[in-house]
Design a protein around this motif. Structure first.
Motif, PDB file in Angstrom:
ATOM      1  N   GLU A 292       0.839  -1.203   0.000  1.00 49.05           N
ATOM      2  CA  GLU A 292       0.000   0.000   0.000  1.00 49.05           C
ATOM      3  C   GLU A 292       0.878   1.258   0.000  1.00 49.05           C
ATOM      4  OE1 GLU A 292      -0.401  -2.630   1.800  1.00 49.05           O
ATOM      5  OE2 GLU A 292      -2.505  -3.277   1.723  1.00 49.05           O
ATOM      6  N   LYS A 293       1.951   1.223   0.778  1.00 50.18           N
ATOM      7  CA  LYS A 293       2.872   2.365   0.819  1.00 50.18           C
ATOM      8  C   LYS A 293       3.523   2.592  -0.548  1.00 50.18           C
ATOM      9  CE  LYS A 293       4.021   1.353   5.655  1.00 50.18           C
ATOM     10  NZ  LYS A 293       5.058   0.792   6.550  1.00 50.18           N
ATOM     11  N   MET A 294       3.880   1.496  -1.193  1.00 44.15           N
ATOM     12  CA  MET A 294       4.489   1.617  -2.521  1.00 44.15           C
ATOM     13  C   MET A 294       3.510   2.210  -3.525  1.00 44.15           C
ATOM     14  SD  MET A 294       6.497  -2.020  -2.796  1.00 44.15           S
ATOM     15  CE  MET A 294       7.484  -2.618  -1.414  1.00 44.15           C
ATOM     16  N   ALA A 295       2.276   1.731  -3.488  1.00 45.02           N
ATOM     17  CA  ALA A 295       1.272   2.201  -4.444  1.00 45.02           C
ATOM     18  C   ALA A 295       1.010   3.695  -4.296  1.00 45.02           C
ATOM     19  CB  ALA A 295      -0.022   1.410  -4.265  1.00 45.02           C
TER      20      ALA A 295
ATOM     21  N   LYS B 190       3.266   5.938  -3.458  1.00 48.45           N
ATOM     22  CA  LYS B 190       4.435   6.748  -3.817  1.00 48.45           C
ATOM     23  C   LYS B 190       4.928   6.519  -5.241  1.00 48.45           C
ATOM     24  CE  LYS B 190       6.692   8.074   0.437  1.00 48.45           C
ATOM     25  NZ  LYS B 190       8.010   8.254   1.078  1.00 48.45           N
ATOM     26  N   ILE B 191       4.594   5.387  -5.835  1.00 48.01           N
ATOM     27  CA  ILE B 191       5.205   5.011  -7.108  1.00 48.01           C
ATOM     28  C   ILE B 191       4.161   4.966  -8.212  1.00 48.01           C
ATOM     29  CG2 ILE B 191       6.497   3.225  -8.336  1.00 48.01           C
ATOM     30  CD1 ILE B 191       7.557   2.308  -5.622  1.00 48.01           C
ATOM     31  N   ASN B 192       4.508   5.548  -9.342  1.00 45.80           N
ATOM     32  CA  ASN B 192       3.706   5.424 -10.558  1.00 45.80           C
ATOM     33  C   ASN B 192       4.444   4.470 -11.487  1.00 45.80           C
ATOM     34  OD1 ASN B 192       2.327   5.648 -12.940  1.00 45.80           O
ATOM     35  ND2 ASN B 192       2.399   7.876 -13.040  1.00 45.80           N
ATOM     36  N   PRO B 193       3.887   3.296 -11.774  1.00 45.06           N
ATOM     37  CA  PRO B 193       4.598   2.323 -12.622  1.00 45.06           C
ATOM     38  C   PRO B 193       4.991   2.880 -13.980  1.00 45.06           C
ATOM     39  CG  PRO B 193       2.670   1.322 -11.595  1.00 45.06           C
ATOM     40  CD  PRO B 193       2.581   2.789 -11.313  1.00 45.06           C
ATOM     41  N   ALA B 194       4.253   3.888 -14.446  1.00 46.84           N
ATOM     42  CA  ALA B 194       4.567   4.485 -15.749  1.00 46.84           C
ATOM     43  C   ALA B 194       5.891   5.243 -15.735  1.00 46.84           C
ATOM     44  CB  ALA B 194       3.434   5.419 -16.180  1.00 46.84           C
ATOM     45  N   ASP B 195       6.403   5.560 -14.528  1.00 52.71           N
ATOM     46  CA  ASP B 195       7.671   6.294 -14.427  1.00 52.71           C
ATOM     47  C   ASP B 195       8.879   5.434 -14.760  1.00 52.71           C
ATOM     48  OD1 ASP B 195       6.460   8.683 -13.697  1.00 52.71           O
ATOM     49  OD2 ASP B 195       6.570   8.262 -11.548  1.00 52.71           O
ATOM     50  N   ARG B 196       8.727   4.098 -14.677  1.00 51.27           N
ATOM     51  CA  ARG B 196       9.826   3.173 -14.955  1.00 51.27           C
ATOM     52  C   ARG B 196      11.102   3.573 -14.202  1.00 51.27           C
ATOM     53  NH1 ARG B 196       9.790  -0.095 -19.162  1.00 51.27           N
ATOM     54  NH2 ARG B 196      10.978  -1.351 -17.673  1.00 51.27           N
ATOM     55  N   PRO B 197      11.075   3.526 -12.864  1.00 46.60           N
ATOM     56  CA  PRO B 197      12.258   3.931 -12.089  1.00 46.60           C
ATOM     57  C   PRO B 197      13.394   2.928 -12.192  1.00 46.60           C
ATOM     58  CG  PRO B 197      10.638   2.936 -10.649  1.00 46.60           C
ATOM     59  CD  PRO B 197       9.992   3.028 -12.013  1.00 46.60           C
TER      60      PRO B 197
ATOM     61  N   PRO C  95       6.809 -16.000  -4.304  1.00 50.10           N
ATOM     62  CA  PRO C  95       6.356 -15.733  -5.684  1.00 50.10           C
ATOM     63  C   PRO C  95       5.351 -14.588  -5.761  1.00 50.10           C
ATOM     64  CG  PRO C  95       6.402 -18.091  -5.267  1.00 50.10           C
ATOM     65  CD  PRO C  95       6.666 -17.429  -3.949  1.00 50.10           C
ATOM     66  N   SER C  96       4.378 -14.553  -4.844  1.00 51.12           N
ATOM     67  CA  SER C  96       3.351 -13.505  -4.903  1.00 51.12           C
ATOM     68  C   SER C  96       3.937 -12.128  -4.582  1.00 51.12           C
ATOM     69  CB  SER C  96       2.204 -13.826  -3.940  1.00 51.12           C
ATOM     70  OG  SER C  96       2.679 -13.886  -2.605  1.00 51.12           O
ATOM     71  N   HIS C  97       4.827 -12.069  -3.602  1.00 48.01           N
ATOM     72  CA  HIS C  97       5.455 -10.793  -3.267  1.00 48.01           C
ATOM     73  C   HIS C  97       6.278 -10.261  -4.445  1.00 48.01           C
ATOM     74  CE1 HIS C  97       5.385 -11.378   1.409  1.00 48.01           C
ATOM     75  NE2 HIS C  97       4.202 -11.078   0.905  1.00 48.01           N
ATOM     76  N   ALA C  98       7.055 -11.128  -5.063  1.00 43.55           N
ATOM     77  CA  ALA C  98       7.908 -10.708  -6.175  1.00 43.55           C
ATOM     78  C   ALA C  98       7.066 -10.203  -7.341  1.00 43.55           C
ATOM     79  CB  ALA C  98       8.802 -11.858  -6.619  1.00 43.55           C
ATOM     80  N   GLN C  99       6.020 -10.916  -7.674  1.00 45.54           N
ATOM     81  CA  GLN C  99       5.170 -10.510  -8.801  1.00 45.54           C
ATOM     82  C   GLN C  99       4.468  -9.191  -8.506  1.00 45.54           C
ATOM     83  OE1 GLN C  99       2.719 -13.993  -9.315  1.00 45.54           O
ATOM     84  NE2 GLN C  99       4.500 -15.267  -9.806  1.00 45.54           N
ATOM     85  N   LYS C 100       3.984  -9.040  -7.284  1.00 44.23           N
ATOM     86  CA  LYS C 100       3.280  -7.812  -6.926  1.00 44.23           C
ATOM     87  C   LYS C 100       4.246  -6.629  -6.894  1.00 44.23           C
ATOM     88  CE  LYS C 100      -0.372  -6.264  -3.803  1.00 44.23           C
ATOM     89  NZ  LYS C 100      -1.243  -6.652  -2.655  1.00 44.23           N
TER      90      LYS C 100
ATOM     91  N   VAL D  43       7.155  -6.229  -8.523  1.00 45.85           N
ATOM     92  CA  VAL D  43       7.616  -5.860  -9.862  1.00 45.85           C
ATOM     93  C   VAL D  43       6.501  -5.158 -10.642  1.00 45.85           C
ATOM     94  CG1 VAL D  43       8.450  -6.752 -12.073  1.00 45.85           C
ATOM     95  CG2 VAL D  43       9.400  -7.631  -9.935  1.00 45.85           C
ATOM     96  N   ALA D  44       5.258  -5.587 -10.443  1.00 43.71           N
ATOM     97  CA  ALA D  44       4.130  -4.934 -11.117  1.00 43.71           C
ATOM     98  C   ALA D  44       3.934  -3.508 -10.605  1.00 43.71           C
ATOM     99  CB  ALA D  44       2.858  -5.750 -10.911  1.00 43.71           C
ATOM    100  N   LEU D  45       4.097  -3.314  -9.295  1.00 40.43           N
ATOM    101  CA  LEU D  45       3.905  -1.988  -8.708  1.00 40.43           C
ATOM    102  C   LEU D  45       5.022  -1.013  -9.082  1.00 40.43           C
ATOM    103  CD1 LEU D  45       2.646  -2.713  -5.066  1.00 40.43           C
ATOM    104  CD2 LEU D  45       1.503  -1.269  -6.755  1.00 40.43           C
ATOM    105  N   VAL D  46       6.237  -1.490  -9.051  1.00 40.44           N
ATOM    106  CA  VAL D  46       7.388  -0.629  -9.295  1.00 40.44           C
ATOM    107  C   VAL D  46       7.674  -0.491 -10.793  1.00 40.44           C
ATOM    108  CG1 VAL D  46       9.867  -0.330  -8.867  1.00 40.44           C
ATOM    109  CG2 VAL D  46       8.375  -1.177  -7.044  1.00 40.44           C
ATOM    110  N   ASN D  47       7.572  -1.610 -11.502  1.00 39.95           N
ATOM    111  CA  ASN D  47       7.815  -1.631 -12.954  1.00 39.95           C
ATOM    112  C   ASN D  47       9.154  -0.983 -13.299  1.00 39.95           C
ATOM    113  OD1 ASN D  47       7.238  -2.187 -15.653  1.00 39.95           O
ATOM    114  ND2 ASN D  47       6.205  -0.226 -15.960  1.00 39.95           N
ATOM    115  N   PRO D  48      10.241  -1.480 -12.718  1.00 42.78           N
ATOM    116  CA  PRO D  48      11.540  -0.829 -12.936  1.00 42.78           C
ATOM    117  C   PRO D  48      12.055  -1.022 -14.356  1.00 42.78           C
ATOM    118  CG  PRO D  48      11.831  -2.878 -11.743  1.00 42.78           C
ATOM    119  CD  PRO D  48      10.349  -2.667 -11.860  1.00 42.78           C
TER     120      PRO D  48
END
Length: 411
Positions: free
Chosen positions: A38-41, A43-50, A110-115, A117-122
């Motif tokens: 929730e904290k990540m969501a 602060k982070i916009n996946p479209a930013d591709r950090p 597995p679920s943490h990693a997928q979630k 990477v989807a949230l951050v979208n680096p």
């Protein structure tokens, strides 16, 4: 092997939760991961591709920091996300200004990693020195997000290089490129068929070189030191502190600054029992303590974050950890030209071996050896030049790594 790994992660999580009931560090580990997604969501916009930087702890952060800061200076509009595994990294750097989001890394499932990477979208992920997380690496690889390992160092006894280490070698296969500290690491990786390797050296040399050029000035420390020679004991543990008692007693013309690795009240009290006439930094210069401050030869640093600047006031350094898991950072002291002394557990650290070979460091195992090392290093002025030259000759890893990443990613 994967099922054993997964069970191990679950058991680790349960043990940390249990430990959090009576251990402050474990409590921070657990509390910091509550509602992390929730904290990540927020602060982070996946479209930013950090760019995602992961650090095990504070030491790895300082090691990878030159790469982060130089890339940020060249590409100020590229967002940065930083994660830590340990509270000792997160709690100290959670307000680091160059990062757009700083979080604890959720446990590797597995679920943490997928979630995650989807949230951050680096656009890419940079790991420093070590920490190999199977599900995070696999997910990044599946999403065609390159992983770079910087300042890596490998040893023959690691699982990657064992006949039964196939699962761990698979993790290495997910990495786009390895930037390693020494030739041994290059050859070990080549030996298991991994050729995406560059001998870059260690980015810590860049970090400590820059720090020594522009250290933070600490007037209270300077006043305490006066004109007397000073030994700075950095990142000490109880075994180190007990050895230092005899050394301090036998050298009343020296002052000693002790900066312990753990600064909990109970540990600080233990150090005060060893050094009854010591003064704590938190009361240094206060009206009530001023008279005793002037007389005290021992200063206890009861906070975190000052050590890299303390060495500028020293003539000699003792580096803690050598009677436990392994010595802490020697390079911060050497960058200021200080010879260093440390305990016997230094075999995992290439720089420690180098420093011994050029006479700038000595390893000790008891009080007598400590006294001998102190006496042989304390008056060798030529060692200051030798120490600084060693640091200067080893810097440059940051530019090599950034040049490669820029070329690969077309940033």
């Amino acid at each position: 092997m994967l099922w054993i790994y997964n069970i191990g992660i679950v058991i680790y999580g349960l043990l940390v939760r249990l430990a959090s009931l009576f251990n402050a560090k474990a409590a921070l580990f657990v509390a910091g991961r509550k509602n992390s997604f929730e904290k990540m969501a927020q602060k982070i916009n996946p479209a930013d591709r950090p760019i995602w930087y992961h650090f095990a702890s504070l030491g790895e952060f300082e090691q990878g920091r030159p790469v982060l800061e130089k890339l940020k200076s060249q590409y100020p509009n590229v967002k940065v996300v930083v994660t830590f595994f340990s509270p000792s990294g997160y709690e100290i750097r959670k307000n680091y200004l160059l990062a757009d989001g700083i979080f604890y890394l959720p446990l590797d499932t597995p679920s943490h990693a997928q979630k995650f990477v989807a949230l951050v979208n680096p656009r890419l992920a940079i790991f420093t020195k070590y920490e190999f997380w199977y599900h995070y690496f696999k997910t990044l690889h599946q999403q065609q997000i390159p992983i770079y390992l910087i300042s890596g160092i490998f040893r023959p006894n690691q699982l990657f290089f064992k006949p039964y280490g196939g699962f761990y070698r698979k993790m290495l296969g997910f990495v786009k490129h390895f930037f390693v500290q020494n030739e041994e690491s290059v050859q070990l990786l080549h030996g298991i068929g991994i050729n995406r390797v560059s001998l870059s050296g260690d980015t810590r040399f860049d970090r400590v070189f820059e720090n020594a050029l522009r250290p933070k000035q600490l007037p209270e420390i300077e006043a305490f030191c006066g004109q007397e020679p000073v030994l700075v004991a950095g990142s000490t543990w109880p075994a180190d502190e007990k050895l230092l008692v005899a050394l301090a007693n036998q050298n009343p013309d020296w002052k000693f600054i002790i900066a312990p690795h753990e600064i909990g009240a109970s540990h600080i009290s233990e150090i005060e029992l060893l050094f009854p006439n010591a003064v704590k930094f938190s009361v240094l210069g206060s009206p009530l303590a001023q008279s005793s401050n002037l007389k005290s030869k021992i200063l206890i640093i009861d906070n975190i974050g000052m050590l890299s600047s303390l060495y500028q006031y020293g003539k000699l350094a003792y580096i803690g950890g050598g009677f436990g898991a392994g010595i802490h950072n020697t390079l911060e002291a050497v960058a200021f030209g200080l010879p260093v002394i440390f305990g016997p557990k230094y075999d995992k650290f290439q720089e420690a071996k180098d420093l011994i070979a050029i006479g700038v460091a000595q390893s000790i195992g008891n009080e007598n050896e400590l006294l001998h090392a102190f006496n042989s290093l304390k008056s060798e002025e030529e060692l200051k030049h030798r120490a600084k030259t060693y640091i200067e000759n080893k810097k440059g890893a940051t530019d090599m790594i950034i040049g490669y990443i820029k070329e690969e990613m077309k940033l």
